[in-house]
Motif scaffolding. Sequence first.
Motif, mmCIF file in Angstrom:
data_model
loop_
_atom_site.group_PDB
_atom_site.id
_atom_site.type_symbol
_atom_site.label_atom_id
_atom_site.label_comp_id
_atom_site.label_asym_id
_atom_site.label_seq_id
_atom_site.Cartn_x
_atom_site.Cartn_y
_atom_site.Cartn_z
ATOM 1 N N LEU A 1 0.827 -1.214 0.000
ATOM 2 C CA LEU A 1 0.000 0.000 0.000
ATOM 3 C C LEU A 1 0.859 1.261 0.000
ATOM 4 C CD1 LEU A 1 -2.854 -0.936 2.529
ATOM 5 C CD2 LEU A 1 -3.155 -0.376 0.111
ATOM 6 N N ASP A 2 2.059 1.134 0.564
ATOM 7 C CA ASP A 2 2.931 2.302 0.637
ATOM 8 C C ASP A 2 3.812 2.483 -0.592
ATOM 9 O OD1 ASP A 2 2.164 3.449 2.952
ATOM 10 O OD2 ASP A 2 3.514 2.269 4.218
ATOM 11 N N SER A 3 3.721 1.564 -1.538
ATOM 12 C CA SER A 3 4.685 1.604 -2.638
ATOM 13 C C SER A 3 4.174 2.426 -3.820
ATOM 14 C CB SER A 3 4.990 0.180 -3.110
ATOM 15 O OG SER A 3 3.840 -0.336 -3.762
ATOM 16 N N GLU A 4 5.103 2.748 -4.720
ATOM 17 C CA GLU A 4 4.743 3.462 -5.949
ATOM 18 C C GLU A 4 3.816 2.586 -6.808
ATOM 19 O OE1 GLU A 4 5.146 6.475 -6.638
ATOM 20 O OE2 GLU A 4 4.855 6.660 -8.802
ATOM 21 N N GLY A 5 3.971 1.279 -6.672
ATOM 22 C CA GLY A 5 3.103 0.358 -7.411
ATOM 23 C C GLY A 5 1.634 0.605 -7.108
ATOM 24 N N TYR A 6 1.327 0.946 -5.872
ATOM 25 C CA TYR A 6 -0.053 1.258 -5.488
ATOM 26 C C TYR A 6 -0.576 2.434 -6.312
ATOM 27 C CZ TYR A 6 -3.777 3.359 -2.638
ATOM 28 O OH TYR A 6 -4.955 3.921 -2.219
ATOM 29 N N VAL A 7 0.282 3.426 -6.478
ATOM 30 C CA VAL A 7 -0.094 4.606 -7.268
ATOM 31 C C VAL A 7 -0.342 4.200 -8.720
ATOM 32 C CG1 VAL A 7 0.671 6.877 -8.069
ATOM 33 C CG2 VAL A 7 1.238 6.108 -5.743
ATOM 34 N N LEU A 8 0.619 3.442 -9.275
ATOM 35 C CA LEU A 8 0.550 3.090 -10.692
ATOM 36 C C LEU A 8 -0.657 2.206 -10.999
ATOM 37 C CD1 LEU A 8 4.315 2.395 -11.410
ATOM 38 C CD2 LEU A 8 3.013 4.474 -11.867
ATOM 39 N N HIS A 9 -1.046 1.386 -10.053
ATOM 40 C CA HIS A 9 -2.196 0.498 -10.293
ATOM 41 C C HIS A 9 -3.517 1.229 -10.091
ATOM 42 C CE1 HIS A 9 -4.871 -2.848 -10.385
ATOM 43 N NE2 HIS A 9 -5.094 -2.844 -9.092
ATOM 44 N N ASN A 10 -3.624 1.932 -8.980
ATOM 45 C CA ASN A 10 -4.903 2.563 -8.668
ATOM 46 C C ASN A 10 -5.210 3.751 -9.577
ATOM 47 O OD1 ASN A 10 -6.249 1.326 -6.063
ATOM 48 N ND2 ASN A 10 -4.037 1.101 -5.948
ATOM 49 N N PHE A 11 -4.180 4.253 -10.196
ATOM 50 C CA PHE A 11 -4.350 5.292 -11.200
ATOM 51 C C PHE A 11 -5.381 4.865 -12.260
ATOM 52 C CE2 PHE A 11 -3.027 6.344 -15.558
ATOM 53 C CZ PHE A 11 -3.266 7.703 -15.555
ATOM 54 N N HIS A 12 -5.298 3.636 -12.698
ATOM 55 C CA HIS A 12 -6.210 3.176 -13.753
ATOM 56 C C HIS A 12 -7.653 3.140 -13.272
ATOM 57 C CE1 HIS A 12 -2.758 2.225 -16.122
ATOM 58 N NE2 HIS A 12 -2.303 1.431 -15.191
ATOM 59 N N TRP A 13 -7.798 2.732 -12.034
ATOM 60 C CA TRP A 13 -9.141 2.655 -11.470
ATOM 61 C C TRP A 13 -9.784 4.037 -11.470
ATOM 62 C CZ3 TRP A 13 -11.809 4.065 -6.857
ATOM 63 C CH2 TRP A 13 -12.936 3.296 -6.582
ATOM 64 N N TRP A 14 -8.984 5.023 -11.090
ATOM 65 C CA TRP A 14 -9.479 6.397 -11.053
ATOM 66 C C TRP A 14 -9.703 6.969 -12.446
ATOM 67 C CZ3 TRP A 14 -11.390 9.350 -7.315
ATOM 68 C CH2 TRP A 14 -11.243 8.879 -6.005
ATOM 69 N N SER A 15 -8.751 6.720 -13.339
ATOM 70 C CA SER A 15 -8.902 7.277 -14.683
ATOM 71 C C SER A 15 -10.118 6.681 -15.369
ATOM 72 C CB SER A 15 -7.683 6.982 -15.552
ATOM 73 O OG SER A 15 -6.527 7.146 -14.833
#
Lengths: 423, 766
Positions: free
Chosen positions: B226-240
């Motif tokens: 949850l603290d990693s950059e991977g969390y950002v890169l993955h959840n980005f798609h959900w938001w977009s």
Amino acid sequence: MNNILRADEPTRRAFMENTAKALLGVSVSSLALPRLTQAAPAPSAQSVIYLYMRGGMTHIDSFDPKPGSKVQGPIEILKSNVDGIRVGQHLPQVARQMDKFAVINSMNSNQGAHEQGMYFTHTSYRMRGTIRHPSLSSWVLRLGGRLNLTLPGSYVIGGMSKHPSSGFMGAEFAPVPIGNPEAGLQNSKMHKGVTEAKFNKRFELSQALDKKFKYRYFIKEIRDYNALYEDAVKLMKSNDLEAFDISKETEATRESYGDSAFGQGCLLARRLVERKARFVEVTLNGWDTHSDNFERIPELMGKLDSALSTLMSDLASRGMLKRTLVVLATEFGRTPKINDREGRDHYPKAYSQLIAGGGIRGGQVHGKTNKQGGEVVDNKVGVTDFNATIVYALGLDREKEIFSDTGRPFKIAARGKPVVELF
Amino acid sequence: MLTPQEEIFLDTAEWIKALTPTQSEQAREGISQCRAQNNPMKVWELLVSWEFLNEGQVLQINGAMNGKIPTRIHDAPVAGTEGLSAKVALIAAACILLSAGIGAGSWFVFGKNHKKAQPLPAKIAEAGRNNAQIEEDKAGVSTKITKTAATRQAPAPSSPSAKIDQFVQANYKKNSIRPNNITSGHTFVRRVYLNIIGRIPTYKETKEFLASDAPDKRGSLIDALLDSEGYVLHNFHWWSDLLRAKTNLNKQTPGYLYLDWIKDSLRENRPYNKMVYELLVAEGRTFENGAAGYYMRDQGMPLDNMANTTRIFLGTQITCAQCHDHPFDDWTQKQFYELAAYTFGVMTRDSTKMRTLKKATAKEAPQLRTRVQQRVARPLSRNVSFNPRRQLRLPEDYDYDDGEPKEIVKPHTLFGDSGEVARGERSRDVFAKWLTSPENPRFTKIIVNRLWKKAMGHGLFEPVDDFKEDTDISNPELLEYLTALMKEKKYDIRLFLRAIYNTQTYQRESFTKDVVAGKPFHFPGPAIRRMSAEQIWDSILALSFENIDDKKGKSDNQRGRYEELIQVSKKSNREIIAWVKETEAARRKGKGKRKKNVNMMSNMDEMTRKRLTIQQELRKARKSQDKKRLAELQAEFKKLIELKRTIGLVRAARLPSPAPPGHFLRQFGQSDREAIQAASKAPTVTQILSLLNGPMFESLTRPTSVLSKDLAHARTAEEKVRVIFISLLHHEPDPGELKLSIPVVEQDPKDLIWALLNTKRFIFVL
């Protein structure tokens, strides 16, 4: 398939007549639908080759010339092989095939921007921020099914960007994009150095190693994937795959379609339709001639001329014209008035499209614009009417409602009415 | 007289006869492998690796063991095809346990990391560290044992995770649902990587997790991810997908800052209510303020924008009421207009500059006039602002009794607080406050259900964005608790997700059947899902490139692109025209091309330059026959080509978004971002062709790929098979799979890699 769909045509007509009688106290047959109620129409299309002129094709310089008018510009006018039909000077070969086309010079739209216009032309619905409508090709696939179960049913050759694709219908009805007609179907050839024996060995191994998973999870999606894997392998090994290999054509044929991506795309379209593809769209880019219209037209029209004329004669000589509908569409026309950069701007109010084959009577012009080519004065045809005509030619059910993911009902050509006089 | 052990084998032999040839072959194979391990711990590891048994499962060697087959795992009768294999495993296990001196009537709890270690019989203590737990003679208490096994995984009773489990379990009871087992570590590690950071774990990451002895290693992994950059890169798609955010929002309206805004919000873990509020009150140009992308996405379509807003944030569909009273819901057209009236003053165009610049260039050449408009006036005109004087009127064809056509509409909310606009207040701000308020009856409920679905594969109610008063909620108490939890956590999405990921409910084995639409689902385990397009892409890349999460791509560092324009926009019209003239002239000369910032474009330019230099040098070296230099240059050239080939091979979130049609991502159903959550998981032939014959295979089998490097450490064919299985599927091969795979790998490991890449198991998240 076609017969079944056609079978409900009289029923629907009867229904309409009854409704009209009940509501209006008149008989529909005496008013509208003259052809429907007289001799049976002859729509006979199974496949569509949809040539899309992207950017907005100028109607005055192509199929709606205005001799003697200021709007005509420097383009000369050619007689065609049909009395009374004339075309712009850069379409000499098409002129000799005019007996096969119905020219519609009374197209009318209210979408004057490219994206919106292209969307409307393809989907029959206005572009909205809240939904994505499917393109006509996806509708045809959904309502008509595939005719060849080995190959994908629909394609867009060159120019998939901004194409509405399958909208809310999802990937299974999406046209397969083909960037370069000479490269064929993406990824349909085995990896370099992989023999068929090696491929088979790998595939069997894959199946064996997936068995436990397949039995444990009884999930439709997984079963669908398994079925489709078999389809994909069948496709790879099928002779139909040859359809994508335009190098199988003679040098002469390839040349006559023209040395352009569009020309070769049309050739590929013919090969695909030969193998019973349902809907093949080929895009010709570059029609947005805001400036230097008359310098750019010769090249564009040159590409169109050789491709379209060869396509028509090719289809005719192969006896495919009856079951293949050929359509030339665009998002809008261009202003009759020539602007200060020797260009023409967007003009949805009046423009031209073509339709041929599939039971359409060739050698006719439908609709008319005024002397300046700026107003439709006769037989206006809306975008949805034009699309309804395609659907009519295919014998598909225009009244069938398909629900979007948000539960709203839509129809293949919205509320469009087919121009049945064309058949 | 036979020993009990021999009796079992006799019985087994009889039983095996009843199987089909393949089954019996598998059974024999399994038993012989178990027998070969003269150590209970090894047997346990084998059974877990075959996924016949999971951590925490209980094996009962019941009283009637003498000569009989144990029939129960985890108190659940084993059945079906799986059951057969499981039985075989059980028999084998029983044999070993008996030979280890564990008598009939014992319970044997399989598992690692038992904190409360019971005194162990000497033989087992010898065999395997602190890993097995034996409890003598707890006859008839299978439930109790199950619970003992389960609490091993359970979160602290007062934690939100435990509370969630309690609500779920209450529903199990009510609906007679038998929950699935807790997953094995293998299944867990794959699932949690995919769900939280959007890619499969690498071989190393998998092994590290499995080998860890840390007390709460699952919880720790969840936190780290949850603290990693991977969390950002993955959840980005959900938001977009939700916001339909794109790299190009529209012509002249770049969206990359909007995408960056999403990523930044995720990186900073901005509270959800704050994020939404920021979007709803955003102003400015999208190349200055990313959040302005929200209104700009629906440029010139304020009514559509409102329909989208209610659907996204309030899970309420009022689109139909835009044109007529909603046919199946209570919304009237009037209500739609009243709601839309709040934000109708939001302007997405400001043509002042277009007008003044048009005037200022009236005497210039047509070419320059166009250029000034294109390069300066038009992009500047795409500006979000609020005009409080702009009023919404009912449509001309308004056809209901509660209003007149073209009547001015006063803003009014749909539910909850009436949203009165006080004097001096901006209606848009009132709306944003009303929408994001904890008091709003739908705002919180909708997001918690969306996030629940994100983790569990299915919502507590469906569809997630069409909530109605009579919508069936499969577990209303849980929904209420989650809603309260979200408010308590102050809309901290990470904390909220953390609570869900730490539940037993999330960590159970997946439901093995289809979740039936329209029927409530009670979560015996998460729903099984195909990976998203981005997950497939990112996973293949994780097998291909080291540190894939850090590999930069085209959409990184775009911020500077409009810097020059922002500066120019502050100048006078005369200066602007001069600037355009100057830069146009420079452009025409081909000199002083507009300076591109440090983005991939300039990298590519640099690369081309480098390529040309090397080629020149190569020619020189060839002429002078300097072999050493030639070799050096050739190596350098090769590297460069390699780099160029992999330039677009970065995580999906770092590519232009959405990817162009025909791209791998689009083939697998990446959303085109034209409709809300329009990603598709439907199978197509082109996807399959892409996996069978596509270029991605090459990227993961290149000699420098992560997978190839991991394989290089494996000495024997069997080890290689294990590396490939763990890398792609994250489980150990079972005996049958080993037998099939070893001869293949002896010839060409690529065959096995290809085979596993093309299993459905690879593209599904268990």
